[in-house]
Design a protein around this motif. Structure first.
Motif, PDB file in Angstrom:
ATOM      1  N   GLY A 326       0.787  -1.215   0.000  1.00  0.00           N
ATOM      2  CA  GLY A 326       0.000   0.000   0.000  1.00  0.00           C
ATOM      3  C   GLY A 326       0.822   1.269   0.000  1.00  0.00           C
ATOM      4  O   GLY A 326       1.828   1.374   0.700  1.00  0.00           O
ATOM      5  N   ASP A 327       0.415   2.234  -0.806  1.00  0.00           N
ATOM      6  CA  ASP A 327       1.004   3.560  -0.837  1.00  0.00           C
ATOM      7  C   ASP A 327      -0.023   4.489  -1.471  1.00  0.00           C
ATOM      8  O   ASP A 327      -0.955   4.035  -2.141  1.00  0.00           O
ATOM      9  CB  ASP A 327       2.308   3.570  -1.637  1.00  0.00           C
ATOM     10  N   ASP A 328       0.156   5.788  -1.267  1.00  0.00           N
ATOM     11  CA  ASP A 328      -0.828   6.730  -1.764  1.00  0.00           C
ATOM     12  C   ASP A 328      -0.992   6.678  -3.278  1.00  0.00           C
ATOM     13  O   ASP A 328      -2.049   7.035  -3.799  1.00  0.00           O
ATOM     14  CB  ASP A 328      -0.428   8.157  -1.353  1.00  0.00           C
ATOM     15  N   TYR A 329       0.055   6.266  -3.995  1.00  0.00           N
ATOM     16  CA  TYR A 329      -0.027   6.278  -5.457  1.00  0.00           C
ATOM     17  C   TYR A 329      -0.661   5.024  -6.033  1.00  0.00           C
ATOM     18  O   TYR A 329      -0.932   4.957  -7.237  1.00  0.00           O
ATOM     19  CB  TYR A 329       1.363   6.468  -6.063  1.00  0.00           C
ATOM     20  N   ASN A 330      -0.923   3.998  -5.219  1.00  0.00           N
ATOM     21  CA  ASN A 330      -1.483   2.752  -5.728  1.00  0.00           C
ATOM     22  C   ASN A 330      -2.805   2.999  -6.449  1.00  0.00           C
ATOM     23  O   ASN A 330      -3.663   3.750  -5.952  1.00  0.00           O
ATOM     24  CB  ASN A 330      -1.732   1.772  -4.587  1.00  0.00           C
ATOM     25  N   GLY A 331      -2.982   2.349  -7.598  1.00  0.00           N
ATOM     26  CA  GLY A 331      -4.250   2.473  -8.302  1.00  0.00           C
ATOM     27  C   GLY A 331      -4.122   2.176  -9.780  1.00  0.00           C
ATOM     28  O   GLY A 331      -3.111   1.661 -10.261  1.00  0.00           O
ATOM     29  N   PHE A 332      -5.175   2.512 -10.511  1.00  0.00           N
ATOM     30  CA  PHE A 332      -5.233   2.348 -11.959  1.00  0.00           C
ATOM     31  C   PHE A 332      -5.189   3.728 -12.611  1.00  0.00           C
ATOM     32  O   PHE A 332      -5.828   4.676 -12.150  1.00  0.00           O
ATOM     33  CB  PHE A 332      -6.520   1.619 -12.363  1.00  0.00           C
ATOM     34  N   TYR A 333      -4.442   3.813 -13.718  1.00  0.00           N
ATOM     35  CA  TYR A 333      -4.259   5.094 -14.380  1.00  0.00           C
ATOM     36  C   TYR A 333      -4.574   4.964 -15.867  1.00  0.00           C
ATOM     37  O   TYR A 333      -4.282   3.943 -16.491  1.00  0.00           O
ATOM     38  CB  TYR A 333      -2.816   5.579 -14.220  1.00  0.00           C
ATOM     39  N   ALA A 334      -5.151   6.019 -16.431  1.00  0.00           N
ATOM     40  CA  ALA A 334      -5.415   6.104 -17.865  1.00  0.00           C
ATOM     41  C   ALA A 334      -5.025   7.498 -18.334  1.00  0.00           C
ATOM     42  O   ALA A 334      -5.002   8.454 -17.542  1.00  0.00           O
ATOM     43  CB  ALA A 334      -6.879   5.826 -18.170  1.00  0.00           C
ATOM     44  N   LYS A 335      -4.728   7.606 -19.621  1.00  0.00           N
ATOM     45  CA  LYS A 335      -4.300   8.903 -20.163  1.00  0.00           C
ATOM     46  C   LYS A 335      -5.528   9.720 -20.543  1.00  0.00           C
ATOM     47  O   LYS A 335      -6.373   9.286 -21.329  1.00  0.00           O
ATOM     48  CB  LYS A 335      -3.390   8.709 -21.365  1.00  0.00           C
ATOM     49  N   THR A 336      -5.598  10.903 -19.955  1.00  0.00           N
ATOM     50  CA  THR A 336      -6.701  11.827 -20.212  1.00  0.00           C
ATOM     51  C   THR A 336      -6.121  13.199 -20.513  1.00  0.00           C
ATOM     52  O   THR A 336      -5.376  13.756 -19.693  1.00  0.00           O
ATOM     53  CB  THR A 336      -7.648  11.920 -18.997  1.00  0.00           C
ATOM     54  N   GLY A 337      -6.450  13.735 -21.683  1.00  0.00           N
ATOM     55  CA  GLY A 337      -5.935  15.055 -22.022  1.00  0.00           C
ATOM     56  C   GLY A 337      -4.432  15.111 -22.103  1.00  0.00           C
ATOM     57  O   GLY A 337      -3.823  16.141 -21.781  1.00  0.00           O
ATOM     58  N   GLY A 338      -3.816  14.008 -22.512  1.00  0.00           N
ATOM     59  CA  GLY A 338      -2.379  13.982 -22.697  1.00  0.00           C
ATOM     60  C   GLY A 338      -1.578  13.646 -21.463  1.00  0.00           C
ATOM     61  O   GLY A 338      -0.343  13.554 -21.535  1.00  0.00           O
ATOM     62  N   SER A 339      -2.225  13.455 -20.315  1.00  0.00           N
ATOM     63  CA  SER A 339      -1.498  13.091 -19.100  1.00  0.00           C
ATOM     64  C   SER A 339      -2.199  11.929 -18.409  1.00  0.00           C
ATOM     65  O   SER A 339      -3.398  11.689 -18.607  1.00  0.00           O
ATOM     66  CB  SER A 339      -1.408  14.281 -18.138  1.00  0.00           C
ATOM     67  N   TRP A 340      -1.437  11.221 -17.596  1.00  0.00           N
ATOM     68  CA  TRP A 340      -1.974  10.062 -16.899  1.00  0.00           C
ATOM     69  C   TRP A 340      -2.713  10.512 -15.634  1.00  0.00           C
ATOM     70  O   TRP A 340      -2.174  11.271 -14.827  1.00  0.00           O
ATOM     71  CB  TRP A 340      -0.855   9.091 -16.528  1.00  0.00           C
ATOM     72  N   GLN A 341      -3.928  10.027 -15.501  1.00  0.00           N
ATOM     73  CA  GLN A 341      -4.754  10.384 -14.356  1.00  0.00           C
ATOM     74  C   GLN A 341      -5.275   9.111 -13.686  1.00  0.00           C
ATOM     75  O   GLN A 341      -5.606   8.127 -14.356  1.00  0.00           O
ATOM     76  CB  GLN A 341      -5.946  11.241 -14.792  1.00  0.00           C
ATOM     77  N   ARG A 342      -5.351   9.164 -12.363  1.00  0.00           N
ATOM     78  CA  ARG A 342      -5.882   8.017 -11.633  1.00  0.00           C
ATOM     79  C   ARG A 342      -7.371   7.853 -11.928  1.00  0.00           C
ATOM     80  O   ARG A 342      -8.131   8.826 -11.984  1.00  0.00           O
ATOM     81  CB  ARG A 342      -5.684   8.212 -10.131  1.00  0.00           C
ATOM     82  N   ILE A 343      -7.791   6.601 -12.121  1.00  0.00           N
ATOM     83  CA  ILE A 343      -9.208   6.281 -12.297  1.00  0.00           C
ATOM     84  C   ILE A 343      -9.847   6.197 -10.917  1.00  0.00           C
ATOM     85  O   ILE A 343      -9.387   5.445 -10.050  1.00  0.00           O
ATOM     86  CB  ILE A 343      -9.378   4.955 -13.053  1.00  0.00           C
TER      87      ILE A 343
END
Length: 878
Positions: A326-343
């Motif tokens: 576990g860490d704060d950055y854990n998760g799933f990410y997708a590219k939105t508007g040219g940058s990666w954003q957490r889902i």
């Protein structure tokens, strides 16, 4: 006949070491006596880290806290022990192992060549060895070392990537293996994948976040995998992916994507030159060269687990990132508007909260209609004593919505062998994961955790087709006339890799686990309990990736010649008698250090972890009759007291006096001596001759003529690392600590072994692990790896000279006065009267953890951690 079960406390931890040559290993458990029931030691591999402190680092159990039975404390107590030897104090920079390998291969070589000793099948169910601490009859059959990845094509070619012994190829649908990566500077596999052009891609660096897993040297591609071999020239890109791990390689949109220990990277599949592109790192400041690269938590801040690519639109990609605890950055990410954003929403049942997303594996059906995912939950692992599995999920698109199709409760009810042992599927979901879909049926899925699970209806129902073992099932029997009782063969536990391929027109599923490679028909048969009836072990002896910690050699009085034995990660203790065509296993679980009587190879001291020592005087030959009469057991628990208090290291040092084979030395917090040799029958017969002190634990011991040398560390991790040497006599007199200041001749690094001159007990050599200051950050990193004392350890001289800067593990003085040294990349030798080193033979880049001489001193034996045991004629060294 029902199988007794053995309950043990678990002492385990794993943590990735930052930019080191390895990733830290899960350790295990405690001893048991003859009143402990059968089915002992493989389960100590089971709960390696089913709980873990959330965050990058782990709490450390102090010596005073001992073992209070608290699971979290027991797990924390094992922290990073294999890795500490190579990293403390500090963080090793990328390039350390590559530089060492180049320097080693440029050394002049001795005459002669290594002989492969363990190049034959190793039967974990050998019916000769059914003593108290054997797992024989459990059903794993023939085994080899851990397989981290598997690939297969439709022409009968199978590729198996091992944890530390390289990549192997079979042209016959499994079996008759050949190594194909011996020329690479890393023999640690993280991922294997075949692309549409038929090329084989290899990501080096095992990514199972266990502790005896080495980092890699990058990604390589083999254009002709059916006939070719990997070479350094086949590396893709530059050095961007050196000194990291690669967990998955995925293809889409003309790119290969790599999920690594330092983020997600991509590279064109059309041209193999040019640098890798960093697609996403959640915490780039912690990457090499970043402002926080030397932070203690740097290795945990950019872990990527998998990539899912939409085949209908390869520009749409999902990244699964996160540290298993576990860490704060854990998760799933997708590219939105040219940058990666957490889902954060729209994913359905698949969690998106950081506390619930840990290690993740994706799989896609061949037609692209179904996606599947396995999620290990940090929150579940931290709070549930039985399982860390979040669940298995299905969706029509990688973007969801995802539906949960299995939890650990459902998998437990499908014929799992774990429930009778007090655990649930997914207890090691951070370590054990694979997932694949039958190319011919999007509803037919194989999932690997500790066991192999199968669904043929998209997850509505499941079967444990590869149960953990057969103990506890009604079909099991210890009868040596029956290999696995009336049960069918299963696989070795702890699943890591999977592939589906074809051979002679038939489809097979291939699984890689802690015991090697197994196969069965993709649509195979099951019994009434849902267990497969058609597993075949592919570990036929032509593949040897066994991970030895130790080796022992003695005369075979029954058959002539020699008996060779050794302790193994994951696979107990092997025994090879002089007339054997198949090695047997007389001791299950993890095997540690070994003592063997040179005059009688069936007198063996076999160490389990944390100084749990067992004695046998007949090679532990037993027909299982001890289950009805405890007096018929032929092995005896003789662990010193530091085992019970948790004050010994995972693989703790054990040695016999060179001049008195009945005097043994063992090291934990205390230095223990017993003088009954193989006649010892109780742990109470050990005497503490010296207390190293609170927070200290022995890392190496040696003795000659009653003079004892003991090396120690404490603390042993980066925070305040200290090391030292204590010297005294086996009768308890004359003990004192040698003055080794941090800035003195001997560096402030892990002290891993002694070699005493048999002609003079005051003349001793010291092997030092870790890397020099050039590769490490932190105080007292030092330079050398071999030191010599001629005054009983009072003063030391660096005799490393031209030795490559590579961790040293063990040393032996040869009969002619030469010095042989085991390192993480092979063996080197210094001839008598010389000051420079030569390379011994041409082993691949494999760690050699122990060297020993045979009974007559004419042969040197090497215990490698990934390629079995080898021998070398001493006469060829000069």
């Amino acid at each position: 006949m029902s199988a007794p079960t053995r309950r043990r406390r678990w002492l385990t931890i794993c943590a990735i070491t930052a930019s080191a040559g390895l990733v830290a290993i899960p350790a295990s458990a405690a001893p048991g006596g003859h009143n402990d029931p059968f089915g002992v030691r493989t389960l100590d591999r089971l709960a390696k880290e089913r709980q873990q402190s959330v965050g990058a680092t782990s709490p450390t159990l102090t010596a005073e806290e001992g073992d209070d039975g608290n699971e979290a404390d027991e797990i924390a107590e094992g922290a990073d022990q294999y890795a500490e030897a190579r990293t403390s104090p500090g963080i090793v920079a990328p390039g350390a192992y590559g530089s060492a390998w180049n320097a080693l291969t440029n050394l002049p070589s001795t005459e002669g060549s290594w002989r492969h000793v363990t190049n034959r099948p190793y039967d974990s169910d050998d019916p000769r060895y059914r003593d108290i601490d054997s797992n024989s009859s459990g059903g794993a059959g023939k085994v080899t070392g851990r397989m981290a990845a598997v690939a297969a094509d439709d022409d009968g070619y199978v590729y198996a990537g091992s944890a530390g012994g390289g990549v192997w190829r079979s042209r016959t649908g499994g079996g008759h293996w050949q190594p194909i990566s011996d020329r690479l500077p890393s023999q640690s596999t993280g991922a294997l994948a075949l692309d549409k052009a038929g090329r084989l891609w290899l990501g080096t660096g095992e990514a199972n976040t266990n502790a005896d897993a080495y980092l890699g040297s990058g990604v390589y591609v083999l254009s002709d995998p059916q006939d070719g071999t990997f070479s350094a020239r086949s590396r893709v890109g530059g050095d961007e992916l050196e000194s990291t791990t690669v967990r998955q390689l995925r293809f889409g949109g003309g790119k290969v994507w790599a999920a690594t220990g330092k983020g997600v990277w991509s590279h064109s599949t059309k041209t193999l030159t040019g640098a890798w592109k960093l697609e996403f790192a959640p915490n780039p400041d912690y990457l090499p060269g970043g402002s926080k690269a030397n932070d203690d938590s740097a290795a945990y801040k950019n872990i990527a687990n998998d990539i899912a690519i939409d085949p209908k639109d390869p520009s749409k990609v999902i990244l699964a990132v996160g540290w298993r605890s576990g860490d704060d950055y854990n998760g799933f990410y997708a590219k939105t508007g040219g940058s990666w954003q957490r889902i954060t929403s729209g994913f359905g049942d698949l969690p998106t909260d950081a506390d619930d997303v840990g290690t993740v594996t994706f799989a896609r059906s061949a037609d692209g209609s179904r996606y599947y995912a396995v999620d290990q939950s940090p929150e579940q692992m931290a709070t549930n004593p039985d399982s860390g599995l979040g669940g298995i999920y299905s969706a029509g698109s990688p973007f969801g919505p995802w539906k949960k199709i299995a939890g650990y409760e459902q998998l437990a009810a499908d014929g799992s062998a774990l429930t009778s042992s007090g655990y649930m599927p997914g207890v090691q979901a951070w370590y054990n994961q694979f997932l694949t879909v039958d190319p011919a049926d999007p509803q037919h899925v194989y999932a690997g955790l500790e066991e192999v699970h199968e669904t043929k209806d998209g997850g509505a129902t499941w079967s444990a087709v590869g149960p953990y073992w057969n103990f506890g099932f009604a079909c099991w029997a210890i009868d040596p006339a029956k290999q696995t009782g009336d049960c069918n063969q299963t696989t070795h536990p702890d699943q890591h890799g999977v592939a589906i391929g074809r051979y002679h027109g038939k489809s097979f599923v291939y699984v890689g686990n802690d015991g090697g490679v197994y196969k069965r028909p993709v649509s195979g048969a099951q019994d009434a309990s849902g267990h497969a009836t058609d597993w075949t072990s592919l570990n036929d002896g032509t593949i040897d990736t066994l991970q030895y910690y130790s080796v022992g050699i003695g005369k075979d009085l029954d058959h002539g010649g020699l008996s060779v034995t050794g302790g193994l990660q994951d696979n107990g203790q092997s025994v090879l008698r002089s007339n054997d065509t198949v090695m047997g296993s007389n001791f299950g679980g993890d095997g540690g250090d070994t003592l063997t009587d040179p005059a009688n190879g069936c007198n063996i001291a076999e160490e389990y972890v944390y100084l749990s020592v067992q004695i046998t005087q007949n090679c532990a030959v037993n027909d299982g009759s001890w289950t009805g009469d405890a007096a018929k057991a032929t092995s005896y628990n003789v662990a010193p007291a530091d085992n019970a208090t948790g004050e010994a290291r995972f693989i703790a040092p054990l040695a016999a006096d060179m001049k008195s084979s009945s005097t043994w030395i063992a090291g934990g917090r205390h230095i223990w001596v017993q003088t009954k040799g193989y006649a010892i029958r109780s742990g109470d017969e050990w005497q503490s001759v010296y207390d190293l002190g609170a927070h200290r634990t022995a890392t190496a011991v040696a003795a000659s003529g009653g003079k004892v040398y003991a090396a120690w560390c404490g603390p042993c991790n980066n925070q305040g690392f200290t090391r030292g040497i204590s010297v005294g006599n086996a009768d308890g007199t004359g003990w004192h600590d040698v003055n080794l200041p941090v800035d003195g001749t001997v560096p402030n690094r892990y002290l891993s072994g002694f070699a005493i001159d048999p002609k003079n007990a005051d003349h001793v050599y010291l092997a030092v692990n870790g890397f020099s200051r050039h590769w490490t950050e932190g105080p007292g990193a030092g330079v050398g790896h071999v030191f010599e004392s001629t005054d009983g350890g009072t003063t030391w001289k660096d005799v490393s000279t031209n030795l490559p800067d590579v961790p040293a593990d063990s040393a032996v003085v040869t009969p002619n006065g030469g010095l042989a040294l085991a390192t993480d990349l092979g063996v080197v030798y210094r001839a008598p009267g010389r000051t420079t080193w030569q390379r011994v033979g041409s082993l691949p880049a494999v760690a050699v953890l122990q060297l020993k001489l045979g009974p007559d001193g004419s042969t040197l034996y090497a215990a490698t951690h990934g390629r079995g045991i080898y021998s070398f004629k001493v006469r060829d060294l000069d």
